[in-house]
Scaffold this motif. Structure first.
Motif, PDB file in Angstrom:
ATOM      1  N   ASP A 171      77.138  55.575 -45.458  1.00  0.00           N
ATOM      2  CA  ASP A 171      77.420  54.869 -46.711  1.00  0.00           C
ATOM      3  C   ASP A 171      76.621  53.571 -46.826  1.00  0.00           C
ATOM      4  O   ASP A 171      76.254  53.154 -47.925  1.00  0.00           O
ATOM      5  N   THR A 172      76.317  52.941 -45.698  1.00  0.00           N
ATOM      6  CA  THR A 172      75.519  51.711 -45.691  1.00  0.00           C
ATOM      7  C   THR A 172      74.040  52.014 -45.899  1.00  0.00           C
ATOM      8  O   THR A 172      73.351  51.308 -46.631  1.00  0.00           O
ATOM      9  N   LEU A 173      73.545  53.072 -45.256  1.00  0.00           N
ATOM     10  CA  LEU A 173      72.112  53.363 -45.271  1.00  0.00           C
ATOM     11  C   LEU A 173      71.636  54.105 -46.511  1.00  0.00           C
ATOM     12  O   LEU A 173      70.515  53.898 -46.971  1.00  0.00           O
ATOM     13  N   LYS A 174      72.470  54.985 -47.068  1.00  0.00           N
ATOM     14  CA  LYS A 174      72.030  55.846 -48.172  1.00  0.00           C
ATOM     15  C   LYS A 174      71.516  55.077 -49.389  1.00  0.00           C
ATOM     16  O   LYS A 174      70.456  55.411 -49.916  1.00  0.00           O
ATOM     17  N   PRO A 175      72.179  54.016 -49.866  1.00  0.00           N
ATOM     18  CA  PRO A 175      71.636  53.291 -51.026  1.00  0.00           C
ATOM     19  C   PRO A 175      70.248  52.693 -50.748  1.00  0.00           C
ATOM     20  O   PRO A 175      69.374  52.716 -51.613  1.00  0.00           O
ATOM     21  N   PHE A 176      70.038  52.198 -49.532  1.00  0.00           N
ATOM     22  CA  PHE A 176      68.730  51.653 -49.173  1.00  0.00           C
ATOM     23  C   PHE A 176      67.678  52.761 -49.175  1.00  0.00           C
ATOM     24  O   PHE A 176      66.593  52.612 -49.723  1.00  0.00           O
ATOM     25  N   LYS A 177      68.012  53.905 -48.591  1.00  0.00           N
ATOM     26  CA  LYS A 177      67.100  55.045 -48.553  1.00  0.00           C
ATOM     27  C   LYS A 177      66.723  55.487 -49.952  1.00  0.00           C
ATOM     28  O   LYS A 177      65.563  55.770 -50.252  1.00  0.00           O
ATOM     29  N   GLU A 178      67.702  55.524 -50.863  1.00  0.00           N
ATOM     30  CA  GLU A 178      67.434  55.941 -52.242  1.00  0.00           C
ATOM     31  C   GLU A 178      66.479  54.973 -52.934  1.00  0.00           C
ATOM     32  O   GLU A 178      65.579  55.392 -53.656  1.00  0.00           O
ATOM     33  N   LYS A 179      66.642  53.676 -52.692  1.00  0.00           N
ATOM     34  CA  LYS A 179      65.738  52.682 -53.279  1.00  0.00           C
ATOM     35  C   LYS A 179      64.320  52.850 -52.727  1.00  0.00           C
ATOM     36  O   LYS A 179      63.347  52.755 -53.467  1.00  0.00           O
TER      37      LYS A 179
END
Length: 145
Positions: free
Chosen positions: A127-135
């Protein structure tokens, strides 16, 4: 004070490979890519492989070592690069895959510490990493666009 080595990789084309005999009798291989970057190795197997792949697209692994005012760039590995496929970025890698690689490298800082002291539960980490990966993936796709 010695600066830690930086390990990197790149997809490039080998322009030429020169061999230079050192005063100590060793052979130094100097590999120059199409962008004019030079990489050095004393390892015969790597130098010979680079010679075999001269003029071709390759994936290389290398590291930089700072010695005083000089930065030495050492070739650690060279292999033929996979053929580019439609929809891939300039390194022949899918933007989603490249984004996950970047995210994994940044993970310690994204979860709060460069040297973690305790395990982070998998769901919380995701949940922490996924938004960064998407950006990152979005940025890669836009820059390729």
């Amino acid at each position: 004070m010695r600066v830690p080595e930086k390990h990197m990789e790149a997809v490039t084309t080998i322009e030429d490979v020169r061999t230079i005999e050192t005063s100590g009798g060793n052979v130094r291989y100097v590999v120059r890519d199409a962008d004019g970057n030079e990489y050095t190795t004393f390892r015969e197997a790597i130098g010979n492989r680079a010679t075999e792949l001269e003029g071709q697209r390759v994936r290389i692994e290398y590291h930089e070592s700072q010695r005083g005012q000089y930065t030495n760039v050492y070739l650690d590995k060279v292999e033929a690069a996979p053929a580019e496929t439609e929809g891939s970025d300039s390194t022949g890698t899918d933007p989603e895959e490249a984004a996950w690689r970047t995210t994994v490298e940044a993970a310690p800082w994204l979860v709060g510490e460069p040297e973690p002291h305790a395990k982070v539960p998998p769901d919380e980490l995701y949940d922490t990493l996924k938004p960064f990966k998407e950006k990152v993936a979005e940025d890669i796709k836009e820059s390729d666009g």
